[in-house]
Design a protein around this motif. Structure first.
Motif: not given
Length: 90
Positions: A20, A22-26, A83, A88, A90
């Motif tokens: 992911r 584009n998942d800034k938190s990850a 997922e 969550y 996208a």
């Protein structure tokens, strides 16, 4: 944080971050655990690869290279949970 806990946590969230991008938190969480491993345990050059039903994690310190193996099902559990969570998506 214990070395083994930090290694597993980094691997699990890095797999999420790679799946992911584009998942800034990850991404931020993976960077946090990488920093813990570097600062608290002197581990550099972290990388992983998937080999069948296992993830192989490699890293180095100033004195040694290390390799750890983790069951893919356990590592992938966080990604599967994220997922499957509608908020969550996208």
């Amino acid at each position: 944080m214990k070395r083994e806990d930090a290694l597993f946590n980094w691997l699990q969230i890095q797999v999420v971050a790679d799946a992911r991008p584009n998942d800034k938190s990850a991404l931020d969480t993976a960077a946090f655990f990488r920093e813990v491993l570097r600062e608290d345990h002197g581990i550099e050059d972290l990388s992983y690869r998937r080999e069948g039903d296992w993830y192989v994690l490699t890293g180095t310190t100033k004195t040694e290279a290390s390799e750890s193996r983790y069951p893919a099902e356990t590592v992938d559990a966080l990604l599967v949970a994220i997922e499957n969570e509608p908020r969550y998506q996208a």
